[in-house]
Write a protein that holds these residues in place. Structure first.
Motif, PDB file in Angstrom:
ATOM      1  N   ALA A   1       0.823  -1.136   0.019  1.00  0.00           N
ATOM      2  CA  ALA A   1      -0.155  -0.039  -0.122  1.00  0.00           C
ATOM      3  C   ALA A   1       0.813   1.145   0.078  1.00  0.00           C
ATOM      4  O   ALA A   1       0.332   2.449   0.036  1.00  0.00           O
ATOM      5  N   GLY A   2       2.056   1.079  -0.018  1.00  0.00           N
ATOM      6  CA  GLY A   2       3.009   2.042  -0.065  1.00  0.00           C
ATOM      7  C   GLY A   2       3.141   3.145   1.087  1.00  0.00           C
ATOM      8  O   GLY A   2       2.865   2.710   2.438  1.00  0.00           O
ATOM      9  N   ASN A   3       3.772   4.414   1.020  1.00  0.00           N
ATOM     10  CA  ASN A   3       3.878   5.077   2.319  1.00  0.00           C
ATOM     11  C   ASN A   3       2.454   5.689   2.683  1.00  0.00           C
ATOM     12  O   ASN A   3       1.886   6.275   2.005  1.00  0.00           O
ATOM     13  N   TRP A   4       2.656   5.625   4.080  1.00  0.00           N
ATOM     14  CA  TRP A   4       1.448   6.347   4.883  1.00  0.00           C
ATOM     15  C   TRP A   4      -0.136   6.176   4.446  1.00  0.00           C
ATOM     16  O   TRP A   4      -0.679   7.239   4.238  1.00  0.00           O
ATOM     17  N   PRO A   5      -0.427   4.767   4.093  1.00  0.00           N
ATOM     18  CA  PRO A   5      -1.546   4.791   3.444  1.00  0.00           C
ATOM     19  C   PRO A   5      -2.674   5.018   4.654  1.00  0.00           C
ATOM     20  O   PRO A   5      -2.487   4.579   5.719  1.00  0.00           O
ATOM     21  N   ILE A   6      -3.976   5.367   4.047  1.00  0.00           N
ATOM     22  CA  ILE A   6      -5.069   5.437   4.819  1.00  0.00           C
ATOM     23  C   ILE A   6      -5.592   3.684   5.046  1.00  0.00           C
ATOM     24  O   ILE A   6      -5.304   3.077   4.146  1.00  0.00           O
ATOM     25  N   VAL A   7      -6.419   3.704   5.985  1.00  0.00           N
ATOM     26  CA  VAL A   7      -6.771   2.184   6.100  1.00  0.00           C
ATOM     27  C   VAL A   7      -7.466   1.602   4.979  1.00  0.00           C
ATOM     28  O   VAL A   7      -7.372   0.235   4.505  1.00  0.00           O
ATOM     29  N   GLU A   8      -8.313   2.523   4.379  1.00  0.00           N
ATOM     30  CA  GLU A   8      -9.053   1.998   3.353  1.00  0.00           C
ATOM     31  C   GLU A   8      -8.453   1.418   1.914  1.00  0.00           C
ATOM     32  O   GLU A   8      -8.612   0.810   1.242  1.00  0.00           O
ATOM     33  N   ALA A   9      -7.075   2.179   1.976  1.00  0.00           N
ATOM     34  CA  ALA A   9      -6.120   1.656   0.842  1.00  0.00           C
ATOM     35  C   ALA A   9      -5.855   0.348   0.842  1.00  0.00           C
ATOM     36  O   ALA A   9      -5.330  -0.219  -0.136  1.00  0.00           O
ATOM     37  N   LEU A  10      -5.842  -0.545   2.030  1.00  0.00           N
ATOM     38  CA  LEU A  10      -5.273  -1.639   2.161  1.00  0.00           C
ATOM     39  C   LEU A  10      -6.408  -2.491   1.225  1.00  0.00           C
ATOM     40  O   LEU A  10      -5.703  -3.584   0.691  1.00  0.00           O
ATOM     41  N   ASP A  11      -7.383  -2.257   0.998  1.00  0.00           N
ATOM     42  CA  ASP A  11      -8.548  -3.092   0.418  1.00  0.00           C
ATOM     43  C   ASP A  11      -8.048  -3.482  -1.077  1.00  0.00           C
ATOM     44  O   ASP A  11      -8.023  -4.598  -1.491  1.00  0.00           O
ATOM     45  N   ALA A  12      -7.578  -2.362  -1.584  1.00  0.00           N
ATOM     46  CA  ALA A  12      -7.440  -2.464  -3.058  1.00  0.00           C
ATOM     47  C   ALA A  12      -6.249  -3.564  -3.372  1.00  0.00           C
ATOM     48  O   ALA A  12      -5.787  -3.896  -4.534  1.00  0.00           O
ATOM     49  N   HIS A  13      -5.257  -4.031  -2.320  1.00  0.00           N
ATOM     50  CA  HIS A  13      -4.257  -4.847  -2.375  1.00  0.00           C
ATOM     51  C   HIS A  13      -4.354  -6.215  -1.772  1.00  0.00           C
ATOM     52  O   HIS A  13      -3.705  -7.153  -2.108  1.00  0.00           O
ATOM     53  N   LEU A  14      -5.817  -6.405  -1.378  1.00  0.00           N
ATOM     54  CA  LEU A  14      -5.979  -7.683  -0.778  1.00  0.00           C
ATOM     55  C   LEU A  14      -6.108  -8.795  -1.641  1.00  0.00           C
ATOM     56  O   LEU A  14      -5.744  -9.879  -1.525  1.00  0.00           O
ATOM     57  N   GLY A  15      -6.755  -8.561  -2.778  1.00  0.00           N
ATOM     58  CA  GLY A  15      -7.182  -9.738  -3.728  1.00  0.00           C
ATOM     59  C   GLY A  15      -5.625 -10.036  -4.465  1.00  0.00           C
ATOM     60  O   GLY A  15      -5.393 -11.095  -4.505  1.00  0.00           O
ATOM     61  N   ASP A  16      -4.573  -9.018  -4.834  1.00  0.00           N
ATOM     62  CA  ASP A  16      -3.644  -9.463  -5.167  1.00  0.00           C
ATOM     63  C   ASP A  16      -2.705  -9.991  -4.221  1.00  0.00           C
ATOM     64  O   ASP A  16      -1.825 -11.179  -4.465  1.00  0.00           O
ATOM     65  N   ALA A  17      -2.809  -9.697  -2.972  1.00  0.00           N
ATOM     66  CA  ALA A  17      -2.242 -10.427  -1.799  1.00  0.00           C
ATOM     67  C   ALA A  17      -2.728 -11.991  -1.909  1.00  0.00           C
ATOM     68  O   ALA A  17      -1.894 -12.858  -1.490  1.00  0.00           O
ATOM     69  N   ARG A  18      -3.909 -12.211  -1.896  1.00  0.00           N
ATOM     70  CA  ARG A  18      -4.444 -13.648  -1.964  1.00  0.00           C
ATOM     71  C   ARG A  18      -3.844 -14.432  -3.136  1.00  0.00           C
ATOM     72  O   ARG A  18      -3.557 -15.353  -2.989  1.00  0.00           O
ATOM     73  N   ALA A  19      -3.809 -13.669  -4.288  1.00  0.00           N
ATOM     74  CA  ALA A  19      -3.385 -14.435  -5.459  1.00  0.00           C
ATOM     75  C   ALA A  19      -2.133 -14.919  -5.246  1.00  0.00           C
ATOM     76  O   ALA A  19      -1.428 -15.740  -5.584  1.00  0.00           O
ATOM     77  N   LYS A  20      -1.078 -14.013  -4.350  1.00  0.00           N
ATOM     78  CA  LYS A  20       0.411 -14.066  -4.229  1.00  0.00           C
ATOM     79  C   LYS A  20       0.443 -15.351  -3.383  1.00  0.00           C
ATOM     80  O   LYS A  20       1.613 -16.212  -3.513  1.00  0.00           O
ATOM     81  N   ALA A  21      -0.173 -15.258  -2.417  1.00  0.00           N
ATOM     82  CA  ALA A  21      -0.196 -16.426  -1.366  1.00  0.00           C
ATOM     83  C   ALA A  21      -0.657 -17.792  -2.060  1.00  0.00           C
ATOM     84  O   ALA A  21       0.106 -18.837  -1.855  1.00  0.00           O
ATOM     85  N   ILE A  22      -1.408 -17.844  -2.831  1.00  0.00           N
ATOM     86  CA  ILE A  22      -2.053 -19.076  -3.758  1.00  0.00           C
ATOM     87  C   ILE A  22      -0.757 -19.375  -4.420  1.00  0.00           C
ATOM     88  O   ILE A  22      -0.266 -20.541  -4.324  1.00  0.00           O
ATOM     89  N   ALA A  23      -0.036 -18.546  -5.225  1.00  0.00           N
ATOM     90  CA  ALA A  23       0.847 -18.850  -6.157  1.00  0.00           C
ATOM     91  C   ALA A  23       2.210 -19.366  -5.268  1.00  0.00           C
ATOM     92  O   ALA A  23       2.937 -20.280  -5.556  1.00  0.00           O
ATOM     93  N   LEU A  24       2.616 -18.616  -4.161  1.00  0.00           N
ATOM     94  CA  LEU A  24       3.575 -19.147  -3.329  1.00  0.00           C
ATOM     95  C   LEU A  24       3.521 -20.446  -2.542  1.00  0.00           C
ATOM     96  O   LEU A  24       4.384 -21.297  -2.729  1.00  0.00           O
ATOM     97  N   ALA A  25       2.352 -20.613  -2.173  1.00  0.00           N
ATOM     98  CA  ALA A  25       2.006 -21.985  -1.702  1.00  0.00           C
ATOM     99  C   ALA A  25       2.108 -23.099  -2.698  1.00  0.00           C
ATOM    100  O   ALA A  25       2.588 -24.198  -2.166  1.00  0.00           O
ATOM    101  N   CYS A  26       1.887 -22.894  -3.823  1.00  0.00           N
ATOM    102  CA  CYS A  26       1.999 -23.789  -4.965  1.00  0.00           C
ATOM    103  C   CYS A  26       3.396 -24.226  -5.182  1.00  0.00           C
ATOM    104  O   CYS A  26       4.017 -25.136  -5.544  1.00  0.00           O
ATOM    105  N   GLU A  27       4.417 -23.233  -5.063  1.00  0.00           N
ATOM    106  CA  GLU A  27       5.666 -23.175  -5.387  1.00  0.00           C
ATOM    107  C   GLU A  27       6.568 -24.100  -4.225  1.00  0.00           C
ATOM    108  O   GLU A  27       7.535 -24.601  -4.358  1.00  0.00           O
ATOM    109  N   ILE A  28       5.898 -23.747  -3.066  1.00  0.00           N
ATOM    110  CA  ILE A  28       6.784 -24.438  -2.040  1.00  0.00           C
ATOM    111  C   ILE A  28       6.443 -26.174  -1.936  1.00  0.00           C
ATOM    112  O   ILE A  28       5.540 -26.554  -2.129  1.00  0.00           O
TER     113      ILE A  28
END
Ligand SMILES: NC(=O)C1=CN([C@@H]2O[C@H](COP(=O)(O)OP(=O)(O)OC[C@H]3O[C@@H](n4cnc5c(N)ncnc54)[C@H](O)[C@@H]3O)[C@@H](O)[C@H]2O)[C@@H](O)CC1
Ligand SMILES: [K+]
Length: 478
Positions: free
Chosen positions: A451-478
């Motif tokens: 979310a970059g520098n000094w985000p307001i809390v609402e800014a987190l939401d925009a990144h949660l989908g990508d975070a989930r996709a990354k978690a899924i991809a990383l878990a497959c690699e391990i």
């Protein structure tokens, strides 16, 4: 019994390392491991420093043994090396053999020698540290200009990360096999400096025999469900949130976090306060009926209770949720409602206190956060997420995950509400409570990092989908 998780995530305690060493002595032998450990230390130093005057402070145990080996390899590489023994190793030990193989210069264990060196290697105590080091030891360590620790700084408890005495900070710590909890938990984490974990060829059976129960949080330790063509909203999971009339913002943040992390449907149970929510996000379903009636819908298994709720509002909802055997995440107002009687929360699946809420519920945790959170989890039979710079996620069965996958950006009002929503989504997706809590904390941390520098809390939401996709991809690699 704690379940076995993937050893690659394990954080063995020093006591468990002792067990690992005992097992290793029956197979590969401690001398071989010590040689690789000392070599790894010398390599890490050569990779980061130009040749300089090195003083190696060696204690009487195997940590000291690693120091003698590192001294030998640095000297062989042409560095100017001296060893200052605190006490000789026990005759016949692996460390005794390592000391005998070092034929370089020996000097006194004294502050002036540490001051004269460009680089001081702390091989005084490691996993065997069992009491605060003597003031003479701290004085020598403190005289160093640049300090590198072998395994652990001689002032840090490897289990808890607590500083046993006030001492210096280190430029780097080189540990072996796996980091220890004390490398991850504060203040140890800060004292250690850069952390390097060297593979010294410890057989996996030895690590397994150590029986680790603490894990570094990350994808692979748990698996978040991926998107599927067969998905529908109920399969993805329904998150229901108890809403209050006074602080709708907290509920809305939790709802947004739940939706952004992939819930199939998020419903707000608002009762008479429904009007405050109806003009909010159009994708939300607002219920104004009595909770008792809403609970007749069996598809609404997962409930979040607490964000934005007053104590009377919790009193009107949480006992009903528990009586209907729902999967409940209790946070914020629900924790306040329990006051200093945590047993009132028995029946919930997950609680997410910050340190202040934890202290009100269970008393001050002291230096050993893991032990305190474990006791708390057992006491109420629920997963405890003790939130902090490093969050501690404990299952009542004793499993612990330490989460350092986070950013100070998360230290903003409402961030906990978002987290509660994310964990609720993981529960609604069918994950078991400890895994759901671990996943939620990691996704929230990942969103904070994105979310970059000094985000307001609402800014987190925009990144949660990508975070989930990354978690899924990383878990497959391990
Ligand atoms: N676990 C592993 O994979 C390996 C561990 N090795 C090394 O072995 C170390 C552990 O060795 P040990 O178990 O011998 O423990 P240490 O070398 O850390 O210290 C043990 C000795 O110090 C004494 N002691 C502890 N705290 C003290 C204090 N405050 N004041 C005075 N004396 C104190 C103990 O009574 C004991 O005699 C690790 O830290 C690591 O450096 C390596 O040699 C090889 C592989
Ligand atoms: K050390």
């Amino acid at each position: 019994m704690p379940m076995k998780s993937d050893l690659r995530f394990s954080l063995p305690t020093p006591a468990q390392c002792g067990e690992m060493d005992r097992k290793a002595s029956e197979t590969i032998g401690i001398s071989a491991l010590m040689d690789r450990a000392g070599w790894a230390v010398a390599q890490a130093i050569r990779a980061r420093f130009a040749p300089c005057r090195v003083l190696v402070l060696c204690g009487p145990g195997n940590n000291g043994g690693d120091g003698y080996v590192a001294a030998r390899y640095l000297e062989r590489a042409g560095w100017s090396v001296q060893v200052a023994p605190l006490a000789p190793p026990r005759e016949g030990s692996a460390a005794f053999g390592a000391a005998a193989q070092y034929r370089g210069r020996i000097t006194d264990f004294a502050p002036e020698n540490a001051r004269r060196a460009d680089l001081v290697i702390d091989a005084v105590f490691g996993a065997g540290l069992d009491r605060p080091p003597a003031p003479e030891v701290v004085a020598v360590l403190s005289a160093a200009r640049t300090l590198v620790a072998i395994d652990l700084p001689s002032t840090v408890n490897g289990t808890t990360g607590a500083a046993l005495v006030e001492g210096p900070d280190y430029r780097m710590s080189v540990t072996f096999v796996r980091p220890k909890p004390g490398h991850i938990l504060y203040p140890g984490r800060e004292i250690c400096g850069e952390l390097i974990c060297a593979d010294i060829g410890m057989p996996e059976v030895c690590l397994e025999a150590a029986g680790p129960t603490i894990w570094l949080n990350g994808p692979g330790l748990w698996h978040v469900p991926a998107m599927s063509p067969e998905d529908h909203k109920y399969r993805r999971g329904v998150v229901s949130i108890c809403a209050g009339q006074v602080m709708p913002g907290a509920t809305r943040l939790a709802a947004a976090g739940a939706r952004a992390s992939g819930a199939g449907l998020v419903r707000i149970s608002a009762g008479e306060g429904a009007a405050a929510y109806c003009l909010g996000a159009p994708g939300l379903v607002i219920d104004d009926g009595p909770l008792k009636t809403l609970l007749e819908d069996e598809r609404r298994r997962v409930w979040l209770c607490g964000p934005g709720l007053t104590e009377p509002e919790v009193a009107a909802s949480l006992p009903l949720l528990l009586a209907s055997e729902r999967i409940v995440l209790a946070d914020a107002g629900a924790l306040g409602w329990a006051g200093s009687e945590p047993e009132k929360l028995r029946g919930v699946s997950v609680i997410t206190p910050h340190i202040g809420e934890f202290t009100r519920l269970f008393g001050a945790p002291g230096d050993d956060l893991v032990a305190a959170a474990r006791e708390a989890a057992q006491r109420i039979g629920a997963v405890v997420v003790l939130k902090g710079a490093v969050s501690v996620i404990v299952s009542p069965d004793g499993r612990v995950a330490l989460n350092d996958h986070a950013s100070p950006a998360l230290a903003t009002a409402g961030s906990g509400d978002t987290l509660a929503g994310v964990i609720a989504t993981m529960l609604a997706a069918g994950m078991a409570p400890w895994e759901a809590a671990c996943a939620g904390v990691w996704l929230h941390g990942e969103a904070g990092m994105r979310a970059g520098n000094w985000p307001i809390v609402e800014a987190l939401d925009a990144h949660l989908g990508d975070a989930r996709a990354k978690a899924i991809a990383l878990a497959c690699e391990i």
